[in-house]
Design a protein around this motif. Structure first.
Motif, PDB file in Angstrom:
ATOM      1  N   ALA A   1      61.071  17.011 -21.782  1.00  0.00           N
ATOM      2  CA  ALA A   1      61.325  18.379 -22.894  1.00  0.00           C
ATOM      3  C   ALA A   1      60.419  19.604 -23.173  1.00  0.00           C
ATOM      4  N   ALA A   2      59.550  19.065 -22.441  1.00  0.00           N
ATOM      5  CA  ALA A   2      58.816  21.047 -23.002  1.00  0.00           C
ATOM      6  C   ALA A   2      59.170  21.741 -22.063  1.00  0.00           C
ATOM      7  N   LEU A   3      59.635  20.777 -20.370  1.00  0.00           N
ATOM      8  CA  LEU A   3      60.154  21.905 -19.228  1.00  0.00           C
ATOM      9  C   LEU A   3      61.601  22.711 -19.439  1.00  0.00           C
ATOM     10  N   LYS A   4      62.115  21.891 -19.915  1.00  0.00           N
ATOM     11  CA  LYS A   4      63.621  22.387 -19.922  1.00  0.00           C
ATOM     12  C   LYS A   4      63.535  23.757 -21.278  1.00  0.00           C
ATOM     13  N   ALA A   5      62.831  23.450 -22.656  1.00  0.00           N
ATOM     14  CA  ALA A   5      62.347  24.601 -23.039  1.00  0.00           C
ATOM     15  C   ALA A   5      61.751  25.726 -22.642  1.00  0.00           C
ATOM     16  N   LEU A   6      61.045  25.236 -21.469  1.00  0.00           N
ATOM     17  CA  LEU A   6      59.958  26.414 -21.489  1.00  0.00           C
ATOM     18  C   LEU A   6      60.916  27.476 -20.117  1.00  0.00           C
ATOM     19  N   ASP A   7      61.252  26.431 -19.733  1.00  0.00           N
ATOM     20  CA  ASP A   7      62.777  27.051 -18.557  1.00  0.00           C
ATOM     21  C   ASP A   7      63.153  27.905 -18.783  1.00  0.00           C
ATOM     22  N   ALA A   8      64.560  26.699 -20.427  1.00  0.00           N
ATOM     23  CA  ALA A   8      64.920  27.948 -20.490  1.00  0.00           C
ATOM     24  C   ALA A   8      64.520  29.917 -21.794  1.00  0.00           C
ATOM     25  N   ALA A   9      63.090  29.438 -21.534  1.00  0.00           N
ATOM     26  CA  ALA A   9      62.449  31.539 -22.128  1.00  0.00           C
ATOM     27  C   ALA A   9      62.597  32.427 -20.991  1.00  0.00           C
ATOM     28  N   PRO A  10      63.585  33.264 -21.166  1.00  0.00           N
ATOM     29  CA  PRO A  10      63.407  34.438 -20.326  1.00  0.00           C
ATOM     30  C   PRO A  10      62.216  34.426 -20.075  1.00  0.00           C
ATOM     31  N   GLU A  11      61.126  34.906 -20.900  1.00  0.00           N
ATOM     32  CA  GLU A  11      60.067  35.413 -20.743  1.00  0.00           C
ATOM     33  C   GLU A  11      58.899  34.853 -20.046  1.00  0.00           C
ATOM     34  N   VAL A  12      59.451  33.516 -19.816  1.00  0.00           N
ATOM     35  CA  VAL A  12      58.008  32.991 -19.010  1.00  0.00           C
ATOM     36  C   VAL A  12      58.826  33.469 -17.489  1.00  0.00           C
ATOM     37  N   ASP A  13      57.687  33.194 -17.246  1.00  0.00           N
ATOM     38  CA  ASP A  13      57.761  33.548 -15.442  1.00  0.00           C
ATOM     39  C   ASP A  13      56.829  32.136 -14.501  1.00  0.00           C
ATOM     40  N   VAL A  14      56.184  31.639 -15.122  1.00  0.00           N
ATOM     41  CA  VAL A  14      55.802  30.532 -14.490  1.00  0.00           C
ATOM     42  C   VAL A  14      55.414  29.593 -15.088  1.00  0.00           C
ATOM     43  N   ILE A  15      55.483  27.776 -14.715  1.00  0.00           N
ATOM     44  CA  ILE A  15      55.081  27.107 -15.726  1.00  0.00           C
ATOM     45  C   ILE A  15      54.683  26.472 -15.028  1.00  0.00           C
ATOM     46  N   VAL A  16      53.195  25.449 -15.416  1.00  0.00           N
ATOM     47  CA  VAL A  16      52.077  24.826 -14.973  1.00  0.00           C
ATOM     48  C   VAL A  16      51.792  23.716 -16.281  1.00  0.00           C
ATOM     49  N   ILE A  17      51.939  22.185 -14.864  1.00  0.00           N
ATOM     50  CA  ILE A  17      52.175  21.446 -15.589  1.00  0.00           C
ATOM     51  C   ILE A  17      50.236  20.455 -15.372  1.00  0.00           C
TER      52      ILE A  17
END
Length: 441
Positions: free
Chosen positions: A207-223
């Motif tokens: 759920a957190a991954l989908k929310a951040l992936d849908a945010a256009p301002e987020v350029d990279v995601i760290v788990i």
């Protein structure tokens, strides 16, 4: 899924009617203690079973453990107890969230009327089987191409916003923030908290991954997670989470565990970091290093430009030292002399040619004048023409009374023929001497 393996028992359980004392009637009811004894006698005939589940409660009181075991698929739970004598034989690292199998036997407490299970054995079993299933899944996902380097997305040089998925108030969160801000103080984060172990780990992380992936301002995601034993990291090898990461459009950095930990998330992520600290260092550039690099590049550029300008100046000086550029008027003077010499030769040739042609022209004029009828007329001869312009060559052409036009050296005049006369050999009518030119036709 919870599985059971029954051990052999001495006999089949008694019929349900035997649970109720036979002498119990409305007039003579049985006592509570006798009912509990009857129930305990019935339950005591059950054998031990091995059950698989997740520890959701682990309370230590007086050396004994009172806990709960939850089914891995449904919400079904059982209560269990472990006496201190049995606990000494169990692994010392058992805790809430562990995936275990336990040998349990049903028990009924006569005094309190509580039903529960006594544990005679418990261990982290199934880890070998889980690792085997994990390796089979790894082979399957690799065959599908989810681990191919060609599908991994490059990380941005300087992300505008970093998405972070980690446990709330965890050391991993602090490590990522601290190290990233040390490297680039203006870095910004958008953090989503999720359970990093247990049954809530996979759905909350997805759920957190989908929310951040849908945010256009987020350029990279760290788990990020601060390491752990293989059992606690199994959630990050879940097929659902792995496929969600593969389907994300934003670059994903896996910072799960330490250097030796290798969940499937590491293989499918666009970049694997050995620790959360390593993830922070690899996601944002070091401002000091970038300034040093810029200074180094500027120095190299200045050096190359200086070398190029020095080289070009030397070449220019070399060109300027050549005679043609040192005194260009000398080249013009030498060319002027050549031009003057050529012009003089040209004038001489033209003069000679004109002189030769003048002589030739005079000769041709003399020859032409000698052949011209005007020369003949100048010697006193005349040319007679009839009215139609015919030149009279025979006296018979001009009988008496014929109009004749006579042309002499200076002009013409008209006469009328008297007819043919006899030749006397003298006078203008006499024939011209031999060698004289005849009038033209």
């Amino acid at each position: 899924m919870t599985t059971f393996q029954a051990e052999p028992v001495a006999g089949e359980p008694p019929p349900a009617d035997s649970v109720r004392p036979k002498d119990s009637t409305p007039q003579a009811p049985t006592s509570v203690s006798r009912l509990n004894e009857t129930i305990r006698g019935f339950i005591s005939t059950w054998g031990s079973v091995w059950v698989e589940g997740e520890i959701t409660a682990w309370n230590l009181r007086g050396g004994n453990v009172f806990g709960r075991l939850k089914d891995l698929v449904t919400d079904a739970t059982i209560s269990f107890r472990i006496w201190s004598s049995t606990r000494e034989r169990l692994p010392a690292d058992l805790k809430v969230g562990d995936h275990v199998i336990a040998a349990v036997k049903a028990d009924y407490f006569v005094k309190s009327g509580d039903f529960g299970f006594g544990v005679s054995s418990m261990r982290h079993v199934g880890l070998g089987d889980q690792l085997e299933r994990l390796e089979r899944l790894r082979v399957q996902l690799r065959a599908e191409g989810l681990f191919d380097p060609s599908r991994k997305k490059p990380l941005p040089f300087l992300p505008q916003v970093i998405g972070l998925i980690t446990g709330e108030n965890s050391d991993a969160e602090k490590d990522v923030h601290r190290n990233a801000e040390l490297r680039w103080p203006q870095v910004r984060f958008r953090t989503k908290y999720a359970a990093v172990q247990g049954d809530r780990c996979v759905p909350e992380t997805i759920a957190a991954l989908k929310a951040l992936d849908a945010a256009p301002e987020v350029d990279v995601i760290v788990i990020a997670r601060g390491g752990g034993d293989p059992q606690t990291l199994l959630g990050f090898s879940d097929e659902r989470l792995v496929r969600a990461v593969a389907a994300a459009s934003t670059p994903i950095v896996s910072a799960i565990g330490h250097e030796n930990d290798r969940p499937l998330l590491d293989d499918v992520a666009d970049l694997r970091a050995s620790t959360p600290t390593d993830a922070a260092k690899r996601v944002v550039p070091d401002v000091a290093e970038q300034r040093a690099l810029v200074a180094q590049l500027r120095s190299r550029l200045t050096s190359r430009l200086t070398h190029r300008i020095t080289h070009d100046i030397a070449q220019l000086e070399q060109l300027r030292s050549r005679p043609a550029l040192r005194s260009p008027e000398s080249m013009i003077d030498s060319r002027a002399q050549d031009i003057e010499l050529l012009a003089s030769r040209g004038r001489d040739r033209v003069d000679r040619a004109l002189e030769t042609q003048s002589r030739r022209t005079a000769e041709l004029r003399a020859t032409l004048r000698a052949l011209s009828p005007a020369s003949t007329l100048a010697r006193g001869y005349a040319i007679a023409h009839l009215a139609d312009g015919t030149i009279v060559r025979d006296a018979a052409q001009a009988p008496a009374s014929t109009a004749v036009l006579v042309t002499v050296e200076r002009g013409s005049f008209a006469v009328r023929s008297e007819g043919e006369i006899a030749e006397s050999g003298v006078g203008p009518a006499a024939a011209p001497p031999a060698g004289d030119a005849q009038p033209p036709n």
